[in-house]
Design a protein around this motif. Structure first.
Motif, mmCIF file in Angstrom:
data_model
loop_
_atom_site.group_PDB
_atom_site.id
_atom_site.type_symbol
_atom_site.label_atom_id
_atom_site.label_comp_id
_atom_site.label_asym_id
_atom_site.label_seq_id
_atom_site.Cartn_x
_atom_site.Cartn_y
_atom_site.Cartn_z
ATOM 1 N N THR A 42 0.759 -1.370 0.030
ATOM 2 C CA THR A 42 0.015 0.189 0.126
ATOM 3 C C THR A 42 0.759 1.375 -0.124
ATOM 4 O OG1 THR A 42 -0.168 0.201 2.552
ATOM 5 C CG2 THR A 42 -1.862 -1.182 1.332
ATOM 6 N N SER A 43 0.252 2.316 -0.066
ATOM 7 C CA SER A 43 0.986 3.745 0.167
ATOM 8 C C SER A 43 0.302 4.164 1.396
ATOM 9 C CB SER A 43 0.539 4.493 -1.066
ATOM 10 O OG SER A 43 1.054 5.845 -0.733
ATOM 11 N N TRP A 44 1.019 4.325 2.412
ATOM 12 C CA TRP A 44 0.555 4.712 3.759
ATOM 13 C C TRP A 44 1.637 5.417 4.565
ATOM 14 C CZ3 TRP A 44 1.348 1.808 8.880
ATOM 15 C CH2 TRP A 44 0.202 2.177 9.775
ATOM 16 N N ASN A 45 1.439 6.652 5.090
ATOM 17 C CA ASN A 45 2.177 7.503 5.918
ATOM 18 C C ASN A 45 2.011 7.373 7.388
ATOM 19 O OD1 ASN A 45 -0.322 8.576 6.563
ATOM 20 N ND2 ASN A 45 0.030 10.782 5.617
ATOM 21 N N GLY A 46 1.033 6.283 7.922
ATOM 22 C CA GLY A 46 1.067 6.006 9.298
ATOM 23 C C GLY A 46 -0.124 6.904 9.846
ATOM 24 N N ILE A 47 -0.763 7.533 9.027
ATOM 25 C CA ILE A 47 -1.741 8.358 9.806
ATOM 26 C C ILE A 47 -3.177 8.268 8.933
ATOM 27 C CG2 ILE A 47 -2.817 10.435 10.250
ATOM 28 C CD1 ILE A 47 -0.116 11.405 10.785
ATOM 29 N N SER A 48 -2.879 8.284 7.605
ATOM 30 C CA SER A 48 -4.106 8.091 6.551
ATOM 31 C C SER A 48 -4.534 6.667 6.446
ATOM 32 C CB SER A 48 -3.868 8.807 5.123
ATOM 33 O OG SER A 48 -2.751 8.188 4.789
ATOM 34 N N THR A 49 -5.437 6.495 5.974
ATOM 35 C CA THR A 49 -5.855 5.132 5.309
ATOM 36 C C THR A 49 -5.019 4.569 4.330
ATOM 37 O OG1 THR A 49 -8.184 5.780 5.693
ATOM 38 C CG2 THR A 49 -7.819 3.666 4.470
ATOM 39 N N PRO A 50 -4.434 3.435 4.558
ATOM 40 C CA PRO A 50 -3.801 2.652 3.373
ATOM 41 C C PRO A 50 -4.378 2.477 2.257
ATOM 42 C CG PRO A 50 -3.396 1.612 5.518
ATOM 43 C CD PRO A 50 -4.623 2.508 5.908
ATOM 44 N N LYS A 51 -3.669 2.778 1.149
ATOM 45 C CA LYS A 51 -3.996 2.708 -0.327
ATOM 46 C C LYS A 51 -3.470 1.782 -0.833
ATOM 47 C CE LYS A 51 -4.460 5.570 -4.655
ATOM 48 N NZ LYS A 51 -4.260 6.809 -5.199
ATOM 49 N N PHE A 52 -4.147 0.739 -1.546
ATOM 50 C CA PHE A 52 -3.424 -0.469 -2.198
ATOM 51 C C PHE A 52 -2.871 -0.001 -3.315
ATOM 52 C CE2 PHE A 52 -3.485 -4.288 -4.607
ATOM 53 C CZ PHE A 52 -2.625 -5.302 -3.994
ATOM 54 N N ILE A 53 -1.595 -0.473 -3.537
ATOM 55 C CA ILE A 53 -0.734 -0.147 -5.007
ATOM 56 C C ILE A 53 -0.065 -1.141 -5.452
ATOM 57 C CG2 ILE A 53 -0.590 2.363 -4.298
ATOM 58 C CD1 ILE A 53 2.306 1.810 -3.307
ATOM 59 N N GLY A 54 -0.328 -2.510 -5.161
ATOM 60 C CA GLY A 54 0.315 -3.771 -5.396
ATOM 61 C C GLY A 54 1.810 -3.699 -5.247
ATOM 62 N N ILE A 55 2.653 -4.270 -5.949
ATOM 63 C CA ILE A 55 4.041 -4.527 -5.754
ATOM 64 C C ILE A 55 4.739 -3.207 -6.164
ATOM 65 C CG2 ILE A 55 3.746 -6.671 -5.849
ATOM 66 C CD1 ILE A 55 4.958 -6.728 -8.770
ATOM 67 N N THR A 56 4.002 -1.941 -6.022
ATOM 68 C CA THR A 56 4.852 -0.847 -6.679
ATOM 69 C C THR A 56 6.083 -0.406 -5.693
ATOM 70 O OG1 THR A 56 2.919 0.090 -7.563
ATOM 71 C CG2 THR A 56 4.761 1.780 -7.148
ATOM 72 N N TYR A 89 19.354 1.324 9.196
ATOM 73 C CA TYR A 89 19.203 2.939 9.296
ATOM 74 C C TYR A 89 18.550 3.394 8.398
ATOM 75 C CZ TYR A 89 21.429 7.185 11.411
ATOM 76 O OH TYR A 89 21.681 8.338 12.000
ATOM 77 N N TYR A 90 18.532 3.127 6.966
ATOM 78 C CA TYR A 90 17.829 3.762 5.705
ATOM 79 C C TYR A 90 16.229 3.417 6.101
ATOM 80 C CZ TYR A 90 16.056 4.735 1.339
ATOM 81 O OH TYR A 90 15.490 5.143 0.117
ATOM 82 N N LEU A 91 15.859 2.178 6.676
ATOM 83 C CA LEU A 91 14.739 1.865 6.990
ATOM 84 C C LEU A 91 14.223 2.657 7.980
ATOM 85 C CD1 LEU A 91 13.572 -1.987 7.218
ATOM 86 C CD2 LEU A 91 12.716 -0.249 8.776
ATOM 87 N N TYR A 92 15.120 2.607 9.170
ATOM 88 C CA TYR A 92 14.577 3.721 10.098
ATOM 89 C C TYR A 92 14.087 4.970 9.757
ATOM 90 C CZ TYR A 92 14.769 6.529 14.412
ATOM 91 O OH TYR A 92 14.791 7.636 15.473
ATOM 92 N N ASP A 93 14.718 5.639 9.028
ATOM 93 C CA ASP A 93 14.535 7.020 8.356
ATOM 94 C C ASP A 93 13.356 7.026 7.504
ATOM 95 O OD1 ASP A 93 16.649 8.425 9.676
ATOM 96 O OD2 ASP A 93 17.903 8.141 8.015
ATOM 97 N N THR A 94 13.300 5.853 6.919
ATOM 98 C CA THR A 94 12.131 6.076 5.753
ATOM 99 C C THR A 94 10.866 5.998 6.454
ATOM 100 O OG1 THR A 94 13.390 4.676 4.301
ATOM 101 C CG2 THR A 94 11.129 4.521 3.991
ATOM 102 N N ALA A 95 10.933 5.296 7.523
ATOM 103 C CA ALA A 95 9.540 4.950 8.519
ATOM 104 C C ALA A 95 9.529 6.425 9.328
ATOM 105 C CB ALA A 95 9.600 3.986 9.271
ATOM 106 N N PHE A 96 10.405 6.870 9.989
ATOM 107 C CA PHE A 96 10.234 7.772 11.209
ATOM 108 C C PHE A 96 10.492 9.217 10.804
ATOM 109 C CE2 PHE A 96 10.509 3.712 13.247
ATOM 110 C CZ PHE A 96 9.170 3.629 13.793
ATOM 111 N N ARG A 97 11.452 9.312 9.850
ATOM 112 C CA ARG A 97 11.853 10.547 9.576
ATOM 113 C C ARG A 97 11.091 11.122 8.317
ATOM 114 N NH1 ARG A 97 17.984 12.265 7.613
ATOM 115 N NH2 ARG A 97 17.760 14.433 7.405
ATOM 116 N N TYR A 98 10.678 10.020 7.347
ATOM 117 C CA TYR A 98 10.031 10.571 6.008
ATOM 118 C C TYR A 98 8.562 9.986 6.164
ATOM 119 C CZ TYR A 98 14.847 10.747 4.610
ATOM 120 O OH TYR A 98 16.376 11.010 4.454
ATOM 121 N N SER A 99 8.268 9.439 6.952
ATOM 122 C CA SER A 99 6.695 8.988 7.287
ATOM 123 C C SER A 99 6.299 8.219 6.243
ATOM 124 C CB SER A 99 6.043 10.304 7.626
ATOM 125 O OG SER A 99 6.241 10.950 8.561
ATOM 126 N N ASP A 100 7.214 7.392 5.556
ATOM 127 C CA ASP A 100 6.701 6.322 4.622
ATOM 128 C C ASP A 100 6.647 5.127 5.282
ATOM 129 O OD1 ASP A 100 6.175 5.057 2.217
ATOM 130 O OD2 ASP A 100 7.416 5.995 1.040
#
Length: 295
Positions: A45-59, A253-264
């Protein structure tokens, strides 16, 4: 009557068995399995941790391997760390185990001494090592200067930052060492006595007797060490901040930044499942190799 009593006793045991394991089962379902399945879903999905996840397949997975240079860079950096840190740590732990497995005075003290860093490993000890690696005021370069050696920049150098972390990793192999010591002490003394009668020296006995007997333990330590090294994060986060110039910007480290710094969070979930797959495949490979070696 006896059958009825046994049946009641068995039912009572079963009831208490399920009662006693229920906290662990509930914890596993709610804290481990549930979040894992949710992260698997959000990776598609495409999800920022707040909004509703939007299914995007294997993108997310396609982007990861075709467009994200930082993903490939951090993954390769982590593999380089694993390829050096894991074997060196394993060999060092085995060497310590051979030296300290002998029943001589002081061996127990040194076993505890080498095991101690494995207990206290964390932010505090990483900060201590950070000061030790300081190129101007650190104790390591000071000791090198006493030998007439001009110490490198260590954590401030793109060439020496990762070697510094690998050197530090050697001091956290106490748990592996104790496992090896336990395995060495389980080898029957008669094997060594027979080898000595045949004229085999200590080196030959080690490679012909000790090492083959330790294959299962080597595989176990290798897998556990490999899993920990692939997930390396705290060291670079505390000591280098991923630098200098991202020379220690590892995968997690990159995974951490992706989730908690860039909210992806969706992309970070996809990254975590790629890491899970890599660890699973490498673990299966090690188990297969160890099985072939022990046959």
């Amino acid at each position: 009557m006896k059958k009825n009593k046994l049946s009641k006793l068995r039912k009572r045991e079963e009831k208490w068995f399920y009662i006693l394991i229920s906290p662990w089962v509930l914890g596993f379902l709610g804290i481990t399995l549930g979040p894992m399945l949710f992260s698997l879903y959000t990776s598609f999905t495409s999800w920022n941790g707040i909004s509703t996840p939007k299914f995007i397949g294997i993108t997310n997975y396609i982007t990861m391997f075709t467009q994200d240079d930082q993903f490939l860079s951090s993954l390769w950096l982590t593999f380089k760390y694993v390829l050096i840190a894991v074997p060196t740590s394993l060999v060092f732990a085995l060497l310590l185990a051979v030296l300290l497995s002998r029943d001589v005075r002081g061996s127990g003290f040194f076993q505890a001494l080498y095991y101690f860093p494995s207990i206290v490993a964390g932010t505090s000890i990483f900060i201590v090592w950070k000061y030790m690696f300081d190129p101007t005021t650190g104790v390591i370069n000071y000791l090198l200067s006493l030998l007439g050696i001009d110490g490198p920049g260590w954590l401030a150098s793109t060439e020496w930052a990762m070697p510094a972390l690998i050197i530090m990793n050697l001091f956290f192999c106490g748990q592996q060492m104790l496992i090896f010591i336990a395995g060495i002490k389980q080898v029957p003394v008669s094997y060594y006595e027979a080898a000595e009668i045949d004229g085999a020296g200590p080196v030959v006995s080690f490679f012909k007797i000790t090492l083959p007997m330790l294959v299962p333990l080597i595989a176990f330590n290798l897998i556990m060490n490999m899993i920990g090294s692939i997930q390396v994060f705290s060291q670079s986060f505390v000591m280098t901040g991923g630098g200098p110039a991202k020379s220690t910007y590892f995968y997690v480290y990159y995974l951490y930044d992706t989730a908690f710094r860039y909210s992806d969070f969706s992309y970070a979930s996809a990254m975590s499942w790629v890491m899970f797959l890599i660890i699973f495949l490498l673990s299966m490979l090690v188990l297969k190799m160890s099985k072939n070696a022990s046959e």
